[in-house]
Design a protein around this motif. Structure first.
Motif, PDB file in Angstrom:
ATOM      1  N   UNK A   1      51.035 108.393  18.732  1.00  0.00           N
ATOM      2  CA  UNK A   1      50.387 108.773  19.998  1.00  0.00           C
ATOM      3  C   UNK A   1      50.270 110.291  20.074  1.00  0.00           C
ATOM      4  N   UNK A   2      51.349 110.983  19.707  1.00  0.00           N
ATOM      5  CA  UNK A   2      51.331 112.448  19.743  1.00  0.00           C
ATOM      6  C   UNK A   2      50.229 112.978  18.817  1.00  0.00           C
ATOM      7  N   UNK A   3      50.171 112.425  17.602  1.00  0.00           N
ATOM      8  CA  UNK A   3      49.163 112.890  16.637  1.00  0.00           C
ATOM      9  C   UNK A   3      47.748 112.589  17.143  1.00  0.00           C
ATOM     10  N   UNK A   4      47.556 111.398  17.716  1.00  0.00           N
ATOM     11  CA  UNK A   4      46.219 111.024  18.197  1.00  0.00           C
ATOM     12  C   UNK A   4      45.788 111.931  19.352  1.00  0.00           C
ATOM     13  N   UNK A   5      46.716 112.186  20.268  1.00  0.00           N
ATOM     14  CA  UNK A   5      46.387 113.063  21.395  1.00  0.00           C
ATOM     15  C   UNK A   5      46.018 114.456  20.877  1.00  0.00           C
ATOM     16  N   UNK A   6      46.778 114.935  19.906  1.00  0.00           N
ATOM     17  CA  UNK A   6      46.483 116.259  19.344  1.00  0.00           C
ATOM     18  C   UNK A   6      45.102 116.258  18.677  1.00  0.00           C
ATOM     19  N   UNK A   7      44.819 115.208  17.871  1.00  0.00           N
ATOM     20  CA  UNK A   7      43.529 115.141  17.165  1.00  0.00           C
ATOM     21  C   UNK A   7      42.369 115.102  18.165  1.00  0.00           C
ATOM     22  N   UNK A   8      42.509 114.283  19.215  1.00  0.00           N
ATOM     23  CA  UNK A   8      41.436 114.166  20.210  1.00  0.00           C
ATOM     24  C   UNK A   8      41.262 115.476  20.980  1.00  0.00           C
ATOM     25  N   UNK A   9      42.400 116.070  21.351  1.00  0.00           N
ATOM     26  CA  UNK A   9      42.352 117.309  22.135  1.00  0.00           C
ATOM     27  C   UNK A   9      41.690 118.429  21.324  1.00  0.00           C
ATOM     28  N   UNK A  10      42.069 118.514  20.045  1.00  0.00           N
ATOM     29  CA  UNK A  10      41.539 119.567  19.163  1.00  0.00           C
ATOM     30  C   UNK A  10      40.028 119.391  18.972  1.00  0.00           C
ATOM     31  N   UNK A  11      39.601 118.152  18.711  1.00  0.00           N
ATOM     32  CA  UNK A  11      38.168 117.904  18.478  1.00  0.00           C
ATOM     33  C   UNK A  11      37.370 118.070  19.774  1.00  0.00           C
ATOM     34  N   UNK A  12      37.940 117.589  20.865  1.00  0.00           N
ATOM     35  CA  UNK A  12      37.239 117.698  22.148  1.00  0.00           C
ATOM     36  C   UNK A  12      37.048 119.170  22.522  1.00  0.00           C
ATOM     37  N   UNK A  13      38.103 119.964  22.264  1.00  0.00           N
ATOM     38  CA  UNK A  13      38.003 121.392  22.578  1.00  0.00           C
ATOM     39  C   UNK A  13      36.876 122.041  21.776  1.00  0.00           C
ATOM     40  N   UNK A  14      36.778 121.708  20.477  1.00  0.00           N
ATOM     41  CA  UNK A  14      35.714 122.332  19.691  1.00  0.00           C
ATOM     42  C   UNK A  14      34.332 121.823  20.117  1.00  0.00           C
ATOM     43  N   UNK A  15      34.245 120.553  20.520  1.00  0.00           N
ATOM     44  CA  UNK A  15      32.941 120.053  20.998  1.00  0.00           C
ATOM     45  C   UNK A  15      32.578 120.732  22.328  1.00  0.00           C
ATOM     46  N   UNK A  16      33.602 120.971  23.154  1.00  0.00           N
ATOM     47  CA  UNK A  16      33.360 121.632  24.461  1.00  0.00           C
ATOM     48  C   UNK A  16      32.766 123.027  24.261  1.00  0.00           C
ATOM     49  N   UNK A  17      33.265 123.712  23.216  1.00  0.00           N
ATOM     50  CA  UNK A  17      32.746 125.056  22.942  1.00  0.00           C
ATOM     51  C   UNK A  17      31.299 124.967  22.472  1.00  0.00           C
ATOM     52  N   UNK A  18      31.016 123.924  21.661  1.00  0.00           N
ATOM     53  CA  UNK A  18      29.675 123.756  21.101  1.00  0.00           C
ATOM     54  C   UNK A  18      28.652 123.306  22.160  1.00  0.00           C
ATOM     55  N   UNK A  19      29.064 122.345  22.991  1.00  0.00           N
ATOM     56  CA  UNK A  19      28.147 121.774  23.993  1.00  0.00           C
ATOM     57  C   UNK A  19      28.765 121.863  25.391  1.00  0.00           C
ATOM     58  N   UNK A  20      28.845 123.054  25.958  1.00  0.00           N
ATOM     59  CA  UNK A  20      29.519 123.189  27.265  1.00  0.00           C
ATOM     60  C   UNK A  20      28.822 122.407  28.387  1.00  0.00           C
ATOM     61  N   UNK A  21      27.488 122.209  28.256  1.00  0.00           N
ATOM     62  CA  UNK A  21      26.751 121.502  29.323  1.00  0.00           C
ATOM     63  C   UNK A  21      27.217 120.059  29.503  1.00  0.00           C
TER      64      UNK A  21
END
Lengths: 255, 282
Positions: free
Chosen positions: B128-148
């Motif tokens: 669970x810890x690893x999955x949350x980290x993986x999702x959080x990390x990827x979501x953060x980079x997508x947020x930077x790419x597509x802020x809208x």
């Protein structure tokens, strides 16, 4: 070693009793999770068994397994391998029936590509011009419709599935009446796309039901937002004006 | 060996000691380490498999991978660890030494079950810890790419990932108790493992037996389906990954109902396991 076999019937009886006691709880949980899918036929049972087994064995990995099988299907598609392509479309939709893209693309391959493979590239014009060619086209169109029908268990209210069926009825089976009925369902589904309304209006016009088409488009026009490019409000307005002109009516509202 | 002393009181403390020893023994097993590394590696590979993803969004795909790791590797771990830890004690005769002390066999059964379950819960916690980290990390980079696309904030509901993990712990609890039951009967750990796998698969298909029971006309088939639908737990109820990955909310009562459902089955299987182990000659 073991002298405890005598308790087995007793344990089975208690297990059955517990199962019976928890069955209302089981039902209430599955209903709350939307997991209950009525099995109306053995064919449905067969398909559910395949999907249940894939969930049991693959769990969350079924999406990647389905993607891999879909990729390998492309090899069969390139080789124009009818049996292999058909089998893999069935396998993918059985492993992971959730993405609509597998159903839609699978149906498109069956309805559009496979008849061309049967008659050969040089003879594709026969699919529309000769009786034998039409038979082939109809046979594969019906198979594509059967695949889309199976998707209903997982995509019961998906407008894209209805629209795909409509296109097959219209372009492959020359059945505009049924195609219009499918597009109407698409407009009544959840979150229908704007183009479904425009297509339905056009189909009614082609069926000669211009008055009905005008009424439908007028009602639809009132719901359209002004600033959405997908809504194409101006195009719908133009169509309404053209229909009013053809029918020589003025209409209640200005468009 | 049965109850060593009529006046001896059944003790939770002894259960805790057995569970603690079982847990320590389990986490030192190479298998536990291998499974954990394999599952985390599989989760990491979801970033590589992105290229082959056609059907779902990127974050859902990663979540699917993580959920898959938890259920598939978690269930496999539960079956193997429970069978090895329980039957291993009988096979290596260490159970004799332990049961020669003032201890009830039911305490031994419950302690072994809790130790095995805690091991799998530990695995689920790490996943669970690893999955949350993986999702959080990827979501953060997508947020930077597509802020809208993220004007309303993050779209992944991290609480739901923890909820999924908790529900899988319940499912795996039932599975552990089934393997404990078969281990008390079995004459080899392989038998207990095979039965565990079978119950896992059949339990996953149980809901189909319930539907078929209503749909089929043949009375013989009806009987077989009725037996399958009542005698086994319905593991399909715990398949909530799709709902959670799609961002839907689970009603709070579901957690309670699934907990109660699991408690009933675990209690039943452990009671039968204790009765069976009491009658077993070691």
């Amino acid at each position: 070693m073991n002298s405890n076999y005598s308790i087995i019937p007793f344990c089975i009886a208690i297990a059955l009793a517990i199962g019976w006691v928890v069955s209302p709880l089981d039902r209430s949980i599955s209903e709350a999770l939307g997991q209950r899918a009525e099995v109306e036929s053995l064919r449905q049972l067969d398909s559910q068994f395949g999907q249940g087994l894939s969930v049991a064995v693959l769990g969350g990995y079924r999406s990647v397994t389905a993607n891999m099988v879909w990729l390998s299907k492309n090899r069969n598609w390139e080789k124009r391998d009818l049996v292999g392509t058909f089998a893999k479309i069935g396998l993918v939709t059985s492993i992971d029936p959730r993405p609509e893209i597998f159903w839609l693309n699978g149906a498109r391959i069956i309805a559009n590509d496979m008849p061309a493979w049967v008659v050969g590239d040089r003879n594709t014009n026969q699919l529309a011009s000769t009786e034998e060619g039409r038979k082939v086209a109809h046979q594969y169109a019906k198979r594509a419709l059967l695949l889309l029908e199976k998707s209903r268990v997982h995509h019961s209210d998906n407008p894209d599935i209805y629209l795909e069926e409509a296109m097959i009825y219209w372009l492959k089976l020359d059945d505009l009446e049924r195609a219009a009925e499918r597009v109407l369902r698409a407009t009544q589904a959840m979150n229908p796309p704007y183009h479904a309304f425009r297509i339905y209006g056009e189909m009614l016009t082609r069926l000669g039901r211009k008055q009905e088409a005008l009424g439908f488009l007028e009602r639809h026009y009132k719901t359209l937002p002004d600033n959405s490019p997908e809504a194409m409000k101006i195009v719908v307005g133009d169509r309404i004006r053209a229909l009013r002109q053809e029918l020589a009516t003025s209409g209640e509202d200005e468009v | 060996m049965k109850a060593p002393n009529d006046k001896l009181r059944w003790s939770l403390r002894r259960v805790r000691v057995i569970a603690g020893n079982t847990f320590r023994e389990a986490v030192r097993m190479k298998l536990f380490l291998a499974m954990t590394i394999l599952a985390i590696g599989a989760l990491a590979s979801s970033f590589l498999f992105q290229e082959f993803n056609f059907g779902s969004s990127e974050l859902k795909f990663i979540a699917d991978f993580g959920f898959g790791g938890m259920t598939v590797f978690g269930s496999a771990l539960a079956i193997i660890v429970t069978a090895q830890l329980f039957y291993g004690e009988i096979e290596h005769r260490t159970a004799l030494t332990l049961l020669a002390k003032p201890i009830y066999r039911s305490e031994f059964v419950l302690g072994k079950f809790l130790g095995a379950w805690a091991t799998v819960a530990c695995f689920l916690g790490m996943m669970t810890t690893c999955l949350i980290f993986a999702l959080w990390w990827r979501e953060t980079s997508i947020m930077v790419e597509y802020p809208d696309d993220f004007q309303d904030g993050r779209i992944v509901r991290y609480g739901a990932v923890i909820g999924f993990s908790a529900i899988q712990a319940l499912r795996i609890g039932i599975l552990c108790s089934v393997v404990v039951l078969f281990s008390t009967y079995a004459s080899s750990s392989l038998f207990a493992m095979v039965m565990g796998v079978l119950i896992w698969i059949v339990g996953q298909l149980q809901h189909i037996a319930t539907e078929a029971w209503i749909a089929v006309d043949n009375w013989l088939l009806k009987g077989v389906y009725a037996l399958a639908s009542f005698a086994l737990p319905n593991f399909h109820l715990f398949d909530v990954g799709d709902k959670l990955a799609l961002g839907e909310n689970l009603p709070g009562a579901i957690y309670g109902k699934l907990g109660f459902y699991s408690l009933l089955y675990v209690s039943f299987y452990l009671a039968v396991a204790s009765a069976s182990f009491n009658r077993r000659e070691l």
